[in-house]
Write a protein that holds these residues in place. Structure first.
Motif, short mmCIF file in Angstrom:
data_model
loop_
_atom_site.label_atom_id
_atom_site.label_comp_id
_atom_site.label_asym_id
_atom_site.label_seq_id
_atom_site.Cartn_x
_atom_site.Cartn_y
_atom_site.Cartn_z
N GLU A 137 0.84 -1.20 0.00
CA GLU A 137 0.00 0.00 0.00
C GLU A 137 0.88 1.25 0.00
O GLU A 137 0.61 2.22 -0.73
N SER A 141 0.84 -3.82 -6.07
CA SER A 141 -0.13 -4.88 -5.83
C SER A 141 0.63 -6.19 -5.81
O SER A 141 1.23 -6.57 -6.81
N SER A 189 -4.19 -3.93 -1.71
CA SER A 189 -2.83 -4.02 -2.24
C SER A 189 -2.30 -5.45 -2.34
O SER A 189 -1.14 -5.66 -2.68
#
Length: 285
Positions: free
Chosen positions: A175, A180, A227
């Protein structure tokens, strides 16, 4: 030529037999290219042991590049063929913990394999060898924050999540840097395979991963994190396993979990783990 005729040592295990010919090379234990010259000297890949010792000193560890690549490619073909019968595809990973150098990493890529690492050093070795980050899987049941930051920062293909706190760390790091991160969830299938108790990794008193019940809650949590992307399940039941019954039972339990998880979203990958026995002596098959 030496012929063994001495009695067995009283402390030796019963399965360890004295070879009829001490100079014989057991197939499957030695490289396919190993021979013995008329003088009795060992040759590996056409190189005499005395020449190698003179050039590199002793002790020295030797790997036959052609033989290693051939075995890796054969493994890749075997799994690809088996999975294709079920309309699927597979990825075979070389375990860096076996032995990892930049050369070995490149040999594995040449054979079509990906690389599995479980430390910062192994990760850096693979990257230095030119392994694309998305072809690396990062294992380890006590990854440091620094290791996770490096792995996520370079974009490793998968991180195998081993604990709840590790998952939260992955989510926070990804994050923060706007990434990701793909993850697999390591599960304990509860199967105690037929191996030495110190090598079994999937029964319930082990520290590796989550129980089958815990895994459902962990996957639900992953699906809440923006994320982190849930790719699938991972299970490893131990090492030096020569039978198939443990693998079969473990796989059936993981498949049942996979089916339950599909109710909440996709589960693209199932890594049913390893642990196939390695032949260290002629008695091993």
């Amino acid at each position: 030529m030496v012929t063994a005729s001495r009695p067995a040592h009283p402390l030796a295990p019963g399965w360890l037999t004295v070879p009829d010919d001490a100079n014989d090379f057991a197939p499957g234990v030695w490289p396919a290219s190993i021979t013995r010259a008329d003088s009795g000297q060992i040759e590996i890949g056409g190189m005499r042991a005395s020449e190698l010792a003179e050039q590199f000193g002793t002790p020295v560890m030797l790997l036959d590049e052609d033989d290693v690549k051939r075995r890796a490619a054969r493994t890749q073909r075997a799994f690809a063929s088996a999975v294709a019968r079920h309309d699927g595809s597979c990825r075979v990973y070389y375990a860096g913990k076996a032995f990892l150098s930049s050369h070995v990493a490149r040999w594995m890529l040449d054979a079509g394999l990906n690389i599995d690492v479980c430390s910062r050093g192994e990760l850096e070795t693979a990257l230095a060898a030119g392994v694309a980050a998305d072809r690396i899987g990062f294992h380890g049941n006590n990854k440091s924050v620094a290791e996770l930051e490096r792995a996520i920062g370079v974009g490793v293909g998968t991180i195998i999540v081993d604990s709840a706190i590790e998952l939260e760390r992955i989510g926070a790091i990804a994050e923060r840097i706007g990434a990701s991160q793909n993850v697999l969830v390591r599960v304990r299938s509860g199967v105690h395979a037929d191996t030495h108790e110190f090598l079994a990794t999937s029964h319930e008193d082990q520290k590796f991963g989550f129980s089958l019940e815990e895994a459902e809650r962990v996957v639900a949590r992953i699906r809440e994190l923006r994320s982190v992307t849930f790719l699938g399940l991972h299970c490893h039941i131990g090492s030096q396993i020569f039978g198939i019954s443990g693998f079969r039972e473990s796989a059936s339990r993981v498949v049942e979990l996979h089916e339950r998880l599909l109710e909440g979203g996709p589960v693209p990958l199932m890594n049913l783990g390893g642990g196939f026995g390695i032949a260290y002596t002629r008695a091993d098959t």
